[in-house]
Design an enzyme around this catalytic site. Structure first.
Site, short mmCIF file in Angstrom:
data_model
loop_
_atom_site.label_atom_id
_atom_site.label_comp_id
_atom_site.label_asym_id
_atom_site.label_seq_id
_atom_site.Cartn_x
_atom_site.Cartn_y
_atom_site.Cartn_z
CE LYS A 130 -42.09 114.94 5.86
NZ LYS A 130 -41.40 115.52 4.76
N GLY A 149 -42.09 117.32 -4.09
CA GLY A 149 -41.09 117.11 -5.36
C GLY A 149 -41.49 118.26 -6.64
#
Lengths: 65, 258
Positions: free
Chosen positions: B100, B161
């Site tokens: 990733k 987040g």
């Protein structure tokens, strides 16, 4: 002296010796080593001597997104 | 639909689920097993950091015991050079060439630096990696990443987040239309409806970390996101009704009593 993960450490023996001293295992699984900005393959750890000025990074997997 | 009738394929590999899970932020590693049982993720991300002791071995041990496929990330890297070395270290440490790819522009916004990202993606593809880049919701950048050989593109729904969900659904649809590789919504998922919406917009999968790990009950949220991803995928396939500005009766208007 070498720099191990940003800290000064005595240059004694091989990369495998260093891992044995610092992590208690000269060939820990799930660990990778970079020597002077390049990955040092696991098979080369025992035969790679540390030299003054080397920059060594030892990494492992941690929780992360 | 199921994993067998509607498989999620990345780089020729069938993944077991369209929910991908990040492990960052779990209050304790002991929650990992129950969270994995509830989420049943197709990939599980980990980060690569300096090892001071082997205590972190419990993380890898738990992940390997669960039999999950690992997706190391390059989180925190600010340049292509750092990201490429981090990916190389992850490949050596974990024995996977999947990555990733994250290259952020600064530590406050955590937004992708797409110039460095594209450079890193090109280098890693040349070195044989299967690259899944975390990117902006810009369809032009997504196409450039796909053209560079990335196995998927992972646009953000909103900042990492933040839990703000999919802030620009039209952009996610535009990314979906711009590339032939799988689109994975990455970043911003706060709860189940966010994941369902991403799937309804046409994403092939959703990656969530904070939404699960920092929920009051991570195990319950892991299950909720798994169900939401399945529901959203089914709804996408079902073909939703067009939106109308006025009502349209579903009961017959004829034959009513006087």
């Amino acid at each position: 002296m070498i720099t191990l993960n940003g800290e000064p450490v005595a240059a004694i023996g091989s990369v495998a010796d260093l891992l044995g001293r610092r992590l208690g295992d000269p060939a820990p699984s799930g660990v990778a080593v970079a020597l002077n900005g390049e990955v040092l393959p696991r098979a080369q750890w025992p035969a790679t001597p540390l030299a003054d000025g080397d920059v060594v990074e030892v990494v492992t997997a941690v929780q992360g997104g | 639909m199921s994993a067998t009738t509607d498989p999620f394929v990345v780089a020729g590999t069938v993944l077991s689920s369209r929910l991908l899970l990040g492990t960052g932020g779990l209050p304790h590693v002991s929650l990992l097993g129950p969270v994995l049982d509830a989420a049943r993720p197709g990939l599980v991300t980990v980060s690569v950091r300096r090892a001071s002791s082997l205590s972190d071995g419990s993380l890898l041990g738990a992940l390997r015991a669960a039999g999950v496929r690992l997706l190391p990330n390059t989180a925190g890297c600010l340049s292509a050079r750092e990201a490429v070395l981090t990916a190389e270290l992850a490949r050596e440490a974990l024995g996977t060439d999947w990555v990733k790819l994250e290259v952020i522009g600064d530590e406050r916004s955590l937004l992708p630096d797409v110039v460095e990202l594209l450079e890193a993606a090109e280098q890693l593809v040349r070195r044989g990696f299967t690259v899944l880049p975390y990117t902006t919701d810009d369809p032009v950048v997504a196409r450039r990443l796909a053209d560079a050989g990335c196995a998927a593109v992972m646009p953000l729904g909103s900042p990492i987040g933040s839990g703000l969900g999919v802030l620009n659904p039209h952009a996610i649809e535009a990314v979906r239309a711009a590339v032939d590789v799988p689109v994975v919504l990455d970043a911003g998922v706060g709860t189940a409806s966010d994941a369902a919406l991403a799937m309804e917009l046409g994403c092939e999968a959703v990656l969530a970390a904070t939404a699960v790990t920092r929920a009051d009950d991570p195990v319950a949220m892991a299950r909720a996101l798994r169900l939401a991803v399945e529901a959203g995928r089914s709804a996408r396939g079902a073909g939703r009704i067009p939106r109308r500005a006025v009502a349209r009766a579903s009961s017959p208007m004829s034959g009513r009593i006087a």
